[in-house]
Design a protein around this motif. Structure first.
Motif, PDB file in Angstrom:
ATOM      1  N   ASN A  49      31.173  85.644 128.389  1.00 32.78           N
ATOM      2  CA  ASN A  49      31.902  84.564 129.058  1.00 32.78           C
ATOM      3  C   ASN A  49      30.988  83.408 129.420  1.00 32.78           C
ATOM      4  O   ASN A  49      31.388  82.241 129.315  1.00 32.78           O
ATOM      5  CB  ASN A  49      32.608  85.100 130.309  1.00 32.78           C
ATOM      6  CG  ASN A  49      33.950  85.721 129.995  1.00 32.78           C
ATOM      7  OD1 ASN A  49      34.935  85.029 129.790  1.00 32.78           O
ATOM      8  ND2 ASN A  49      33.976  87.042 129.930  1.00 32.78           N
ATOM      9  N   TYR A  50      29.756  83.722 129.836  1.00 35.86           N
ATOM     10  CA  TYR A  50      28.814  82.637 130.127  1.00 35.86           C
ATOM     11  C   TYR A  50      28.576  81.795 128.879  1.00 35.86           C
ATOM     12  O   TYR A  50      28.630  80.560 128.923  1.00 35.86           O
ATOM     13  CB  TYR A  50      27.484  83.188 130.647  1.00 35.86           C
ATOM     14  CG  TYR A  50      26.484  82.077 130.882  1.00 35.86           C
ATOM     15  CD1 TYR A  50      26.497  81.363 132.073  1.00 35.86           C
ATOM     16  CD2 TYR A  50      25.589  81.694 129.889  1.00 35.86           C
ATOM     17  CE1 TYR A  50      25.631  80.306 132.277  1.00 35.86           C
ATOM     18  CE2 TYR A  50      24.725  80.642 130.083  1.00 35.86           C
ATOM     19  CZ  TYR A  50      24.744  79.948 131.273  1.00 35.86           C
ATOM     20  OH  TYR A  50      23.892  78.887 131.461  1.00 35.86           O
ATOM     21  N   ILE A  51      28.295  82.471 127.743  1.00 33.44           N
ATOM     22  CA  ILE A  51      28.045  81.744 126.499  1.00 33.44           C
ATOM     23  C   ILE A  51      29.266  80.925 126.103  1.00 33.44           C
ATOM     24  O   ILE A  51      29.148  79.767 125.667  1.00 33.44           O
ATOM     25  CB  ILE A  51      27.671  82.730 125.370  1.00 33.44           C
ATOM     26  CG1 ILE A  51      26.295  83.340 125.650  1.00 33.44           C
ATOM     27  CG2 ILE A  51      27.674  82.030 124.007  1.00 33.44           C
ATOM     28  CD1 ILE A  51      25.900  84.442 124.695  1.00 33.44           C
ATOM     29  N   HIS A  52      30.456  81.497 126.284  1.00 34.09           N
ATOM     30  CA  HIS A  52      31.683  80.788 125.915  1.00 34.09           C
ATOM     31  C   HIS A  52      31.821  79.484 126.691  1.00 34.09           C
ATOM     32  O   HIS A  52      32.064  78.423 126.120  1.00 34.09           O
ATOM     33  CB  HIS A  52      32.896  81.685 126.179  1.00 34.09           C
ATOM     34  CG  HIS A  52      34.207  81.000 125.974  1.00 34.09           C
ATOM     35  ND1 HIS A  52      34.640  80.559 124.733  1.00 34.09           N
ATOM     36  CD2 HIS A  52      35.189  80.661 126.864  1.00 34.09           C
ATOM     37  CE1 HIS A  52      35.826  79.985 124.853  1.00 34.09           C
ATOM     38  NE2 HIS A  52      36.179  80.030 126.139  1.00 34.09           N
ATOM     39  N   TYR A  53      31.646  79.552 128.012  1.00 31.04           N
ATOM     40  CA  TYR A  53      31.832  78.347 128.823  1.00 31.04           C
ATOM     41  C   TYR A  53      30.659  77.380 128.699  1.00 31.04           C
ATOM     42  O   TYR A  53      30.837  76.164 128.813  1.00 31.04           O
ATOM     43  CB  TYR A  53      32.071  78.736 130.283  1.00 31.04           C
ATOM     44  CG  TYR A  53      33.434  79.330 130.509  1.00 31.04           C
ATOM     45  CD1 TYR A  53      34.569  78.529 130.482  1.00 31.04           C
ATOM     46  CD2 TYR A  53      33.588  80.698 130.717  1.00 31.04           C
ATOM     47  CE1 TYR A  53      35.830  79.077 130.672  1.00 31.04           C
ATOM     48  CE2 TYR A  53      34.846  81.254 130.907  1.00 31.04           C
ATOM     49  CZ  TYR A  53      35.967  80.439 130.879  1.00 31.04           C
ATOM     50  OH  TYR A  53      37.216  80.972 131.048  1.00 31.04           O
ATOM     51  N   ALA A  54      29.464  77.900 128.460  1.00 33.77           N
ATOM     52  CA  ALA A  54      28.291  77.029 128.346  1.00 33.77           C
ATOM     53  C   ALA A  54      28.215  76.338 126.999  1.00 33.77           C
ATOM     54  O   ALA A  54      27.496  75.347 126.846  1.00 33.77           O
ATOM     55  CB  ALA A  54      27.011  77.840 128.574  1.00 33.77           C
TER      56      ALA A  54
END
Length: 383
Positions: A49-54
């Motif tokens: 999720n971090y990678i997705h939003y970043a």
């Protein structure tokens, strides 16, 4: 999910087969290691999720979601490497001002921590936006300027266990710290306890003047050859000193000053013993000694970790350097560390040349250098 269920089934089988009966430490260890696998897999959706939003275009970034997953991953990263945590945090500090220019760099940094987080690029997968990842090739590791040729990442990573032990002790969680000391987490098949008990090899020497043998004779009543493990274990079990666990003060410095250098010098002498008959084994033992002496947190350069967050012998000289004349070494590196890396590289070269007599002379020079930061620390604290 599949890996979590698999580990849970393994844990259930261990329990059903009596692995936890009568203080069975091996059974407990097996459950402990499976539990750590589960904890690692639980981090995967947070990272995804971090990678997705970043990775979204700046105009489409959901700042609140990004902040949520950043906060969730911060404690895990600081337990791996304080320097990475500080750098990772600095890239995100301006999120409240909608400054997202450093997000791509933060993804790359987090990927470098996968091994410590207990996950892999394969676990996380490839984001549909094209964010790629490739697990590191750890066959050749550079340790503070020393180039290894053997697979020794698991030895170098012992310092991440030490870092987490220190964090647990600072929080007053001595029981979990002792479990981590005994069973490990970050360094596959290598634990701090196994280094303390130097279980990798038998001593092939009859030279009673070697530094580690002097320690063994001095601590003859504290476990003999296993004196280091006895002292560490007793510090975890002893009564607190003015409500503060004794292990909080004793364990971190003892690992740096005794366990790591003692294991390293044994490994280097072991390399010399194998020099004539088993060159591959000799080179592997040499690289293992260096990996433990330096550790992974120091990084690639001779200067080591610039904030001195290292958890092995290599950081001791930097700890006391500003209080003593550091000599003519690199401006950012104590001369004893520069000399140490030079001697270690030369020793490896001598093994390749099968100049075994010169190898033992080199190890004895290294042995004398190991004492330098110990003397500096003793002088400083005595004064």
């Amino acid at each position: 999910n599949f890996k979590i269920i698999k580990s849970m089934n393994v844990m259930r089988s261990i329990i059903n087969e009596g692995g936890c009966i009568d203080d069975n430490e091996e059974g407990y260890k097996s459950i402990y290691l499976e539990m750590n696998k589960i904890i690692g897999q639980m981090i995967v959706p947070i990272v995804q999720n971090y990678i997705h939003y970043a990775s979204k275009d700046v105009g489409d970034i959901n700042g609140k979601a990004l902040e949520l997953y950043s906060v969730a991953i911060f404690p895990q990263i600081v337990s791996c490497d304080n320097s990475y945590h500080e750098s990772f945090y600095s890239r995100l500090i301006d999120l409240s001002n909608k400054d997202y220019t450093e997000l791509e760099g933060s993804i790359l940094q987090m990927q470098e921590m996968y091994n410590c987080l207990g996950i892999s690029c394969d676990d996380v997968g490839v984001h549909f936006g094209g964010i790629m990842c490739e697990d590191h090739d750890f066959r050749r590791v550079k340790l503070a300027g020393y180039q290894s040729e053997s697979y020794v990442q698991n030895y170098a990573d012992f310092d991440r266990d030490v870092n987490q032990i220190n964090l647990l002790l600072r929080e007053g969680n001595s029981e979990s710290a002792f479990e981590l000391y005994k069973f490990g987490r970050n360094s596959a098949n290598i634990t701090v306890r196994s280094l303390a008990m130097h279980s990798d090899f038998d001593d092939l020497s009859t030279n009673r003047h070697r530094l580690y043998m002097m320690y063994e004779r001095y601590y003859a009543n504290e476990g003999g050859t296993n004196f280091a493990d006895e002292l560490i274990s007793n510090s975890f079990k002893s009564e607190p000193f003015q409500t503060i666990p004794r292990a909080k003060y004793f364990v971190p410095i003892y690992i740096k000053a005794v366990i790591a250098p003692q294991y390293a010098i044994r490994s280097l002498f072991h390399a010399h013993a194998k020099c004539e008959s088993d060159m591959d084994g000799a080179l592997r033992a040499w690289d293992q000694g260096v990996a433990v002496l330096v550790g992974s947190i120091e990084g690639n350069e001779i200067t080591g970790n610039m904030n001195n967050y290292g958890q092995s012998w290599f950081s001791l000289s930097k700890q006391y350097c500003h209080l003593f004349d550091c000599g003519d070494g690199d401006a950012e590196a104590p001369s004893v560390n520069v000399k140490m890396i030079d001697h270690l590289a030369e020793g490896r070269h001598l093994i390749n040349l099968k100049n075994c007599n010169a190898v033992v002379n080199k190890v004895e020079l290294i042995e004398s250098l190991l004492v330098t930061p110990l003397l500096q620390g003793a002088l400083y604290h005595t004064y």
